[in-house]
Each structure stands twice: as C-alpha cells, then as structure tokens.
Design an enzyme around this catalytic site. Structure first.
Site, PDB file in Angstrom:
ATOM      1  N   HIS A  38      41.637  45.043  29.271  1.00 26.71           N
ATOM      2  CA  HIS A  38      41.470  43.817  30.048  1.00 26.71           C
ATOM      3  C   HIS A  38      42.799  43.346  30.632  1.00 26.71           C
ATOM      4  O   HIS A  38      43.712  42.994  29.893  1.00 26.71           O
ATOM      5  CB  HIS A  38      40.887  42.742  29.129  1.00 26.71           C
ATOM      6  CG  HIS A  38      40.425  41.515  29.826  1.00 26.71           C
ATOM      7  ND1 HIS A  38      40.462  40.284  29.243  1.00 26.71           N
ATOM      8  CD2 HIS A  38      39.909  41.334  31.060  1.00 26.71           C
ATOM      9  CE1 HIS A  38      39.994  39.380  30.073  1.00 26.71           C
ATOM     10  NE2 HIS A  38      39.649  39.996  31.189  1.00 26.71           N
ATOM     11  N   GLU A  65      41.224  47.130  33.568  1.00 31.89           N
ATOM     12  CA  GLU A  65      40.601  46.159  34.461  1.00 31.89           C
ATOM     13  C   GLU A  65      41.685  45.313  35.084  1.00 31.89           C
ATOM     14  O   GLU A  65      42.708  45.048  34.440  1.00 31.89           O
ATOM     15  CB  GLU A  65      39.630  45.287  33.652  1.00 31.89           C
ATOM     16  CG  GLU A  65      38.883  44.226  34.434  1.00 31.89           C
ATOM     17  CD  GLU A  65      39.533  42.846  34.354  1.00 31.89           C
ATOM     18  OE1 GLU A  65      39.007  41.921  35.008  1.00 31.89           O
ATOM     19  OE2 GLU A  65      40.553  42.699  33.659  1.00 31.89           O
ATOM     20  N   ASP A  67      42.570  42.198  38.563  1.00 36.33           N
ATOM     21  CA  ASP A  67      42.070  41.161  39.462  1.00 36.33           C
ATOM     22  C   ASP A  67      42.877  41.225  40.756  1.00 36.33           C
ATOM     23  O   ASP A  67      44.106  41.267  40.719  1.00 36.33           O
ATOM     24  CB  ASP A  67      42.248  39.776  38.842  1.00 36.33           C
ATOM     25  CG  ASP A  67      41.637  39.681  37.454  1.00 36.33           C
ATOM     26  OD1 ASP A  67      40.451  39.344  37.362  1.00 36.33           O
ATOM     27  OD2 ASP A  67      42.358  39.947  36.463  1.00 36.33           O
ATOM     28  N   HIS A  80      45.382  37.315  38.133  1.00 38.08           N
ATOM     29  CA  HIS A  80      44.123  36.769  37.639  1.00 38.08           C
ATOM     30  C   HIS A  80      43.862  35.360  38.146  1.00 38.08           C
ATOM     31  O   HIS A  80      42.855  35.093  38.799  1.00 38.08           O
ATOM     32  CB  HIS A  80      44.092  36.764  36.107  1.00 38.08           C
ATOM     33  CG  HIS A  80      42.847  36.117  35.562  1.00 38.08           C
ATOM     34  ND1 HIS A  80      42.778  34.781  35.258  1.00 38.08           N
ATOM     35  CD2 HIS A  80      41.622  36.636  35.309  1.00 38.08           C
ATOM     36  CE1 HIS A  80      41.563  34.492  34.831  1.00 38.08           C
ATOM     37  NE2 HIS A  80      40.841  35.596  34.851  1.00 38.08           N
ATOM     38  N   GLU A 148      38.383  43.921  39.851  1.00 36.66           N
ATOM     39  CA  GLU A 148      37.661  42.688  40.138  1.00 36.66           C
ATOM     40  C   GLU A 148      38.212  42.026  41.397  1.00 36.66           C
ATOM     41  O   GLU A 148      39.414  41.760  41.492  1.00 36.66           O
ATOM     42  CB  GLU A 148      37.749  41.699  38.980  1.00 36.66           C
ATOM     43  CG  GLU A 148      37.005  40.402  39.289  1.00 36.66           C
ATOM     44  CD  GLU A 148      37.091  39.349  38.199  1.00 36.66           C
ATOM     45  OE1 GLU A 148      36.751  38.182  38.501  1.00 36.66           O
ATOM     46  OE2 GLU A 148      37.496  39.679  37.079  1.00 36.66           O
TER      47      GLU A 148
END
Length: 276
Positions: A38, A65, A67, A80, A148
C-alpha cells in the site's frame, strides 16, 4: 485510501504471498494472502516514494499500489493526499500558499519539496516522484502496479493522460497488461472511462457497491476493492459469481486491514488478497 497494517509473523517478518509478479488470484489451497504494498512499503519508507518501492522490493513484494494526481502545469505525480502538507515540507517552503493543493503547484515546485523527513531523518531529501520516474523504478525492480487515479474530478482528462504516459513508458505492452498493471479509482465514471479508452487494461472499483450495481460494474471492472470491514460472505459471493470484461471471475482486494489482524484472520476472509 486509508493506511493499514497486517500483523507480522514469527520473528517480526511479514508473512506474504508473492508469486512471480503474476496477477494471479488467491485460490483455495494457497496458505497466505496475496499482499499488494500500500503506497509502497509505507510502514518502512515514506509513502508513494521511490524509497517505498524499493522497500517493498527488498521484502519480496511484487506488487505495489500508488496514487496519481496532476500538477498545475499538467505533469503526473505520485501523491496520496490532494494537499501536500502532510507528507512534504510544503508549508515551510511555500508558507503563503495554503491549503497547498497538488493541482495549485507546478511540477518544478513540487520537485523542490522534501517528501521523506516527516517519516524519518534517514529519508531526508526524498522527493515526490513523477509517474514516469515511478514506472521506471517499478520496471527496474520487475514489480507490478495497482495504480489509483486520485480525485479524478479535479483533473479532467487524467484518464487519457495517464494512459498516454503508461504507453510512453512501455506499460501497455502485452507483458505489462497481462501480469503487471491494474488501474483503479473510487470514481465509477473514471473506471468506466479508462475501460472505454483502453479496454485491454484491467481495472478496479474502490469501495463497496450495492449488490444491485455489481452486474453493471462487471462490464468494465475486473476487481471490486472495498474496506476489509465491509466484506461479508454474501456480498463477496455475489462479486465472485460475476465475470469481468476480460472473462475472469471478479476479484476482491481489500484494504484498511485492522492493525491487529494476523495472516490467519485475513486468510479466512473471502478475498483474493489485501492492499496493505
């Protein structure tokens, strides 16, 4: 996406499933959950930085993962929060520019910021990476990416722009598409748009859509990725009954795992893996 923690195994080492970088599912018989790092290994290095990618790599994590957002002058960066002040020294460097929104700063201005000192002194000088730099580091480490698109309503056209960057960096070839890339968002409209522009790319919807919406979402999403606390067997069974646009059973990768959750606890949940 909220931060989370999966409890460590014996000797303080995480018990993690890493299977050669493939986007394979956690099927019956696998003893440990498939873990996607993450924001990188964000318990060991500042989140969403190149250092966090490398920390995940050292721990055997083959997927991370991140952003993605856009700067004022149209560059894609990995961050993020929609503001810069929590994980950089933006408030010190630019004291009169509150609330320090990502989209209010140029890429050159963001490149000046220290994105590591808040996490620990040894990471002083770590920078906010561009998406291009992030992709190059993942390729160097042979890692996969769950990307993301953060708050896409703030950045019109970010879906097409991100796909252009992925293509420019070689990430829309067969090897990456089949084994190393998924694009997700909380915005259903955004995920639908990505699928429309590049139907070969696997996609995921973040959140816990109602049962009534699942069939329509399966037309353009391969994954449904909720908070772990939202996963129950009835909902998961409804997800798993459906096939996504690439002919595979829909998968579930849960996030916001409880800090005291051990591998055995996660293993009993009806999910393919966790974003932790």
């Amino acid at each position: 996406m909220a931060s989370s923690a999966l409890a460590s195994g014996p000797g303080g080492r995480q018990e993690l499933a890493t299977r050669g970088g493939s986007a394979v599912s956690l099927r019956a018989g696998h003893r440990t959950p498939f873990v996607i790092a993450h924001r990188g290994a964000s318990r060991y290095a500042p989140e969403n930085t190149l250092a966090a990618i490398d920390a995940a790599h050292r721990r055997g994590l083959v997927w991370v993962e991140n952003d993605v957002q856009r700067t004022r002058d149209g560059q894609l960066v990995v961050m993020h929060d929609t503001t810069l002040n929590r994980t950089t020294d933006a408030a010190r460097v630019f004291p009169h520019r509150a609330p320090w929104r990502v989209g209010d700063f140029t890429a050159a201005e963001i490149a000046r910021l220290d994105a590591g000192s808040w996490f620990g002194g040894r990471f002083a000088g770590e920078r906010v990476p561009t998406l291009a730099a992030y992709l190059r580091r993942l390729d160097r480490n042979r890692q996969g990416l769950l990307l993301e698109l953060k708050a896409p309503e703030r950045y019109p056209g970010i879906e097409a722009q991100t796909l252009r960057e992925l293509r420019a960096q070689g990430w829309l070839d067969g090897a990456h598409l089949s084994r190393r890339l998924v694009i997700q968002s909380f915005s259903v409209r955004c995920v639908r748009r990505v699928h429309s522009l590049a139907p070969q790319v696997r996609t995921g919807i973040l959140g816990h859509p109602p049962l009534s919406a699942l069939r329509s979402y399966a037309r353009f999403a391969d994954e449904i990725n909720p908070r772990m606390s939202q996963v129950d067997s009835r909902w998961a069974h409804a997800v798993h009954r459906l096939r996504g646009p690439h002919g595979r059973r829909l998968e579930i990768y849960a996030w916001d795992v409880a800090a005291d959750a051990g591998v055995q606890t996660v293993r009993t949940r009806p999910v393919e893996g966790v974003i932790d």
